[in-house]
Write an enzyme that holds these catalytic residues in place. Structure first.
Site, PDB file in Angstrom:
ATOM      1  N   ARG A  58       0.870  -1.188   0.000  1.00 33.19           N
ATOM      2  CA  ARG A  58       0.000   0.000   0.000  1.00 33.19           C
ATOM      3  C   ARG A  58       0.894   1.220   0.000  1.00 33.19           C
ATOM      4  NH1 ARG A  58      -2.697   4.210   0.868  1.00 33.19           N
ATOM      5  NH2 ARG A  58      -4.827   4.268   1.636  1.00 33.19           N
ATOM      6  N   GLU A  77     -11.640   4.520  -4.362  1.00 33.16           N
ATOM      7  CA  GLU A  77     -11.911   3.083  -4.412  1.00 33.16           C
ATOM      8  C   GLU A  77     -12.056   2.617  -5.858  1.00 33.16           C
ATOM      9  OE1 GLU A  77     -11.644   1.093  -1.764  1.00 33.16           O
ATOM     10  OE2 GLU A  77     -11.106   2.918  -0.692  1.00 33.16           O
ATOM     11  N   ARG A 122      -1.520  -5.285   4.314  1.00 36.90           N
ATOM     12  CA  ARG A 122      -0.630  -4.729   3.294  1.00 36.90           C
ATOM     13  C   ARG A 122       0.550  -4.035   3.965  1.00 36.90           C
ATOM     14  NH1 ARG A 122      -5.101  -1.096   0.430  1.00 36.90           N
ATOM     15  NH2 ARG A 122      -5.372  -0.628   2.628  1.00 36.90           N
TER      16      ARG A 122
END
Length: 179
Positions: A86, A94, A132
């Site tokens: 990430r 999104e 992540r």
């Protein structure tokens, strides 16, 4: 391959200028020779810069590793050797939105699947985010975190500025992390 396409378009254009149709067959060795001559390309193979030499970009003590992009999940998350990364301090829309798809495509245009990257994990956020690794990612010597912010396809996550080891970096301050 792109050069072959350019040559094919050029040949088509040339034949379209004539009133009679002409079928041209050129051996690939001659095509390569023509392209090299026209574009004055040296026939030597130039190796891409080693990603290992870029480890000097890594700061802090957390993990810093190189690998290949195996998936682009969305505008702020990629997989490197199947590890989910990430982009620290950057938040893209999104993926189920048009803006999210545009952000993902932007990342893919700079760093497509198969690209070599350098991942510098954020020392200030070693717990990650939803499984992540939070990190700065460099692809072809480009800081993807910075580029996605510059493009307007993501916003700075100011909520985490005080935690991130990267909060003093000029690119982060430029987008709103302040002391």
């Amino acid at each position: 391959m792109v050069l072959l396409g350019v040559l094919a378009v050029f040949l088509y254009y040339e034949s379209a200028q004539n009133t009679e149709k002409v079928k041209v067959q050129i051996p690939i060795s001659e095509v390569t020779e023509i392209i090299s001559e026209k574009l004055q390309i040296d026939s030597k193979t130039i190796a891409p810069p080693s990603i290992e030499s870029s480890t000097s970009k890594c700061i802090g003590n957390a993990d810093c590793f190189s690998g290949k992009v195996t998936k682009i999940t969305d505008g702020d998350t990629i997989k490197v050797d199947e590890r989910s990364i990430r982009f620290t301090l950057a938040s893209a829309p999104e993926i189920n939105t048009l803006e999210g798809k545009v952000a993902k495509d932007f990342v893919a245009s700079i760093c497509p699947v198969g690209s070599s990257v350098l991942v510098d994990e954020d020392d200030g956020q070693p717990e990650g985010s939803y499984g992540r690794i939070l990190a700065v990612v460099y692809c072809n010597d480009i800081n993807l975190n910075e580029k996605i912010l510059e493009s307007g396809n993501a916003k700075i996550s100011t909520l985490f500025c005080s935690e991130s080891e990267f909060s003093d970096e000029p690119w982060v301050k430029k987008f709103g992390c302040t002391d």
